[in-house]
Design a protein around this motif. Structure first.
Motif, PDB file in Angstrom:
ATOM      1  N   ILE A 324       0.889  -1.186  -0.069  1.00  0.00           N
ATOM      2  CA  ILE A 324       0.124   0.087  -0.016  1.00  0.00           C
ATOM      3  C   ILE A 324       0.952   1.465   0.022  1.00  0.00           C
ATOM      4  O   ILE A 324       1.970   1.107   0.473  1.00  0.00           O
ATOM      5  CB  ILE A 324      -0.857  -0.019   1.189  1.00  0.00           C
ATOM      6  N   ASN A 384      -0.259  -6.669   5.387  1.00  0.00           N
ATOM      7  CA  ASN A 384      -0.562  -6.631   3.825  1.00  0.00           C
ATOM      8  C   ASN A 384       0.371  -7.913   3.177  1.00  0.00           C
ATOM      9  O   ASN A 384       1.231  -7.759   2.593  1.00  0.00           O
ATOM     10  CB  ASN A 384      -0.213  -5.479   3.032  1.00  0.00           C
ATOM     11  N   TYR A 456      -1.681   0.632  -5.779  1.00  0.00           N
ATOM     12  CA  TYR A 456      -0.737   0.314  -4.737  1.00  0.00           C
ATOM     13  C   TYR A 456       0.726   0.720  -5.232  1.00  0.00           C
ATOM     14  O   TYR A 456       0.900   1.256  -6.408  1.00  0.00           O
ATOM     15  CB  TYR A 456      -0.536  -1.381  -4.799  1.00  0.00           C
ATOM     16  N   ARG A 472       3.772   3.713  -9.031  1.00  0.00           N
ATOM     17  CA  ARG A 472       2.366   3.483  -8.518  1.00  0.00           C
ATOM     18  C   ARG A 472       1.600   2.372  -9.738  1.00  0.00           C
ATOM     19  O   ARG A 472       2.033   2.197 -10.726  1.00  0.00           O
ATOM     20  CB  ARG A 472       1.304   4.581  -8.541  1.00  0.00           C
ATOM     21  N   SER A 475      -4.873  -1.393  -8.981  1.00  0.00           N
ATOM     22  CA  SER A 475      -4.975  -2.747  -8.289  1.00  0.00           C
ATOM     23  C   SER A 475      -5.539  -3.668  -9.518  1.00  0.00           C
ATOM     24  O   SER A 475      -6.425  -3.278 -10.223  1.00  0.00           O
ATOM     25  CB  SER A 475      -6.023  -2.428  -7.298  1.00  0.00           C
ATOM     26  N   THR A 479     -10.030  -4.731  -3.309  1.00  0.00           N
ATOM     27  CA  THR A 479      -9.365  -5.164  -2.026  1.00  0.00           C
ATOM     28  C   THR A 479     -10.266  -5.065  -0.859  1.00  0.00           C
ATOM     29  O   THR A 479     -11.020  -4.200  -0.769  1.00  0.00           O
ATOM     30  CB  THR A 479      -7.981  -3.922  -1.869  1.00  0.00           C
ATOM     31  N   MET A 507      -5.669   5.444  -0.474  1.00  0.00           N
ATOM     32  CA  MET A 507      -5.485   4.377  -1.368  1.00  0.00           C
ATOM     33  C   MET A 507      -5.949   4.990  -2.909  1.00  0.00           C
ATOM     34  O   MET A 507      -5.332   4.387  -4.047  1.00  0.00           O
ATOM     35  CB  MET A 507      -6.589   3.188  -1.180  1.00  0.00           C
TER      36      MET A 507
END
Length: 538
Positions: A324, A384, A456, A472, A475, A479, A507
């Motif tokens: 994250i 995580n 993420y 970056r 995703s 999640t 996020m």
């Protein structure tokens, strides 16, 4: 699979809440939906209504401004956590680290094993997409099995001809779900197991030879002297870690390239290494500021850095090493006091100390070892984990035991768990374990972040040009975020609407600004979904 108890019970609608008497009259036998005469509420009912209308007082949350979230998002490292009474210091460092030749042999063995797995499944009637990450899940399952068996084998290569029943069964199940016949799936698992044992034996032989050349067990034979560190190009922000040519001779020519690391991550690892070495040094050791001492410390840092980069280059799989973003970590620290990471590596950890899977190479940078051997009595932690069902099940069992113990001793303990809620995971017993904890007495919150609404930090961020901002990734699935805590932990770090909103926003801030910054796989996924939408709208 037994039915799962829903975590969030359905609430009454606004209409039901506003007029409970009318709803009751409508459902009463013979009521026929007729209105009842309104009665003047009693004084006690007025008092109850007034009390219910008073908003509940929530514990204050240290909110993060968008500027603070963005500033944390573009950093690769936060200030060192430092020693704490809640957890031990980093593990003592080995006086004589294993030879670099051994780590090179391990990496080549794992590479050959991955290629062998690809060759075995290439001829099977399975779709490539259905088996993405299958080798990594099998490998992580093997590592978990080895740690439970005492950890006497190689820390990276699966070994033992007897095999590991659970990881092998998981691989067979994946192959069969993708359309493979049971007999063929069993043959693939058995062949891969034999290849793994051969790779581990070859690496051990290479280690013995290197040890003999180094003049004793664990001797490095002066390998550290040959580890170079130079900037790839002036002002480019990327550094090259070169190894002695003699160590690379057994490798194919295309694998003899220098290891790379960005300027930001190099500074981060150097700070972590310096702090860890200082904290683990014997109290009786005299402090020395001589040039010889500084040179020796630099050689040790380069040697440890080379082992670290070799290990995680061999692991590959940037998705398995993703984390994250810094903004989300800032929110978790502010809202829940979560500072220590349960599943990290020196490359993606936001601070030190942390728990990780490979203390043999991670300890010089602040690793406390495996989380499954970590026994905190209190505190707040972020987890995580790799999205491997066997690892998730082991994590749930360990956290459940720790929370039960904290509940009995009335200590504050909290875990914030972030996992990928893929459709495959939701069909696995690991998802049932997660939901079981969420629905139990320790469950405090469960939030779902939709696909493409969050991002993420890439697993290979340490070699990306442009720093953390360019590392970056979108995703690849939904999640799920779980908050589990003892009663004292829930009281000390209450779950609030503000904390949820702040985490969702952080996020979302980790999404690449343009699709050009997303991974190639995600770009293809975006294009396929867009084409499907256009086709359905015609």
């Amino acid at each position: 699979m037994r039915p799962i108890v829903p975590f969030v019970r359905p609430r009454a609608s606004q209409k039901e809440q506003a007029s409970p008497g009318a709803q009751k009259a409508k459902s009463a036998p013979g009521g026929g939906g007729k209105r009842r005469a309104k009665c003047k509420p009693s004084a006690s009912k007025k008092a109850r209504t007034a009390a219910a209308s008073v908003p509940k007082q929530r514990a204050p949350v240290s909110r993060q401004t968008p500027e603070e979230v963005e500033a944390a998002e573009v950093r690769c490292f936060d200030p060192m956590v430092g020693p704490s009474g809640l957890w031990p210091q980093s593990r003592p460092l080995a006086a004589s680290p294993p030879p670099l030749a051994l780590e090179i042999a391990r990496g080549e063995g794992l590479r050959q094993l991955r290629l062998r797995c690809a060759d075995l499944v290439r001829g099977l009637p399975t779709g490539a997409g259905a088996l993405v990450g299958a080798f990594e899940r099998w490998h992580f399952g093997w590592l978990l099995h080895a740690s439970r068996a005492g950890g006497a084998g190689d820390p990276l290569l699966p070994g033992g001809a007897a095999g590991a029943p659970e990881p092998d069964a998981e691989l067979r199940a994946e192959l069969e779900a993708a359309g493979c016949e049971p007999a063929a799936a069993a043959a693939v698992a058995a062949d891969l197991r034999r290849a793994a044992a051969e790779a581990a034996t070859a690496a051990a032989a290479r280690a013995a030879a290197a040890s003999a050349e180094g003049g004793g067990e664990g001797g490095s034979g002066g390998e550290e002297d040959g580890v170079g560190l130079r900037e790839a190009e002036v002002g480019g922000g990327v550094w090259c870690v070169s190894l002695p040519p003699a160590l690379l001779a057994p490798l194919p020519q295309e694998l003899r390239k220098p290891l790379k690391i960005s300027d930001e991550w190099l500074s981060k690892l150097r700070e972590m290494h310096t702090a860890t070495v200082a904290s683990t040094a014997p109290a009786s050791a005299p402090a020395s500021a001589s040039a010889a001492s500084a040179a020796a410390a630099e050689l040790r840092f380069r040697s440890d850095l080379a082992r670290l980069l070799l290990r995680y280059k061999a692991l590959g799989g940037s998705g398995f090493q993703a984390a994250i973003g810094g903004g989300a970590f800032a929110v978790l620290r502010a809202s829940f006091g979560a500072r220590l990471e349960c599943f990290a590596s020196p490359l993606n950890a936001r601070s030190a100390p942390f728990c990780s899977a490979f203390p043999d190479v991670d300890a010089p940078f602040g690793s406390l070892g495996s989380f499954l051997e970590f026994e905190p009595e209190e505190g707040a932690y972020e987890a995580n984990p790799p999205f491997v069902p066997l690892v998730l099940r082991a994590m749930c069992a360990h956290m459940h035991r720790l929370l039960d113990r904290a509940e009995a001793s009335r200590r504050p303990l909290l875990f914030v768990v972030v996992v990928g809620a893929s459709s495959a995971l939701k069909r696995h017993a690991a998802w049932e374990d997660l939901q079981g904890l969420a629905a139990g007495r320790h469950g405090r919150a469960q939030w779902l972040l939709p696909l493409h609404a969050h991002g993420y930090t890439e697993g290979h961020a340490h070699i990306a040009k442009g720093g953390a901002r360019a590392a970056r990734r979108m995703s690849s699935c939904d999640t799920a975020v779980f908050v589990w805590a003892s009663s004292a932990g829930a009281e000390q770090w209450p779950v609030t609407d503000g904390a949820e909103a702040a985490l969702r926003a952080a996020m979302k801030a980790a999404i690449p600004r343009t699709l050009r910054k997303a991974t190639k796989a995600n770009r293809h996924a975006h294009a396929a979904k867009k084409q499907a939408r256009n086709h359905s709208s015609r």
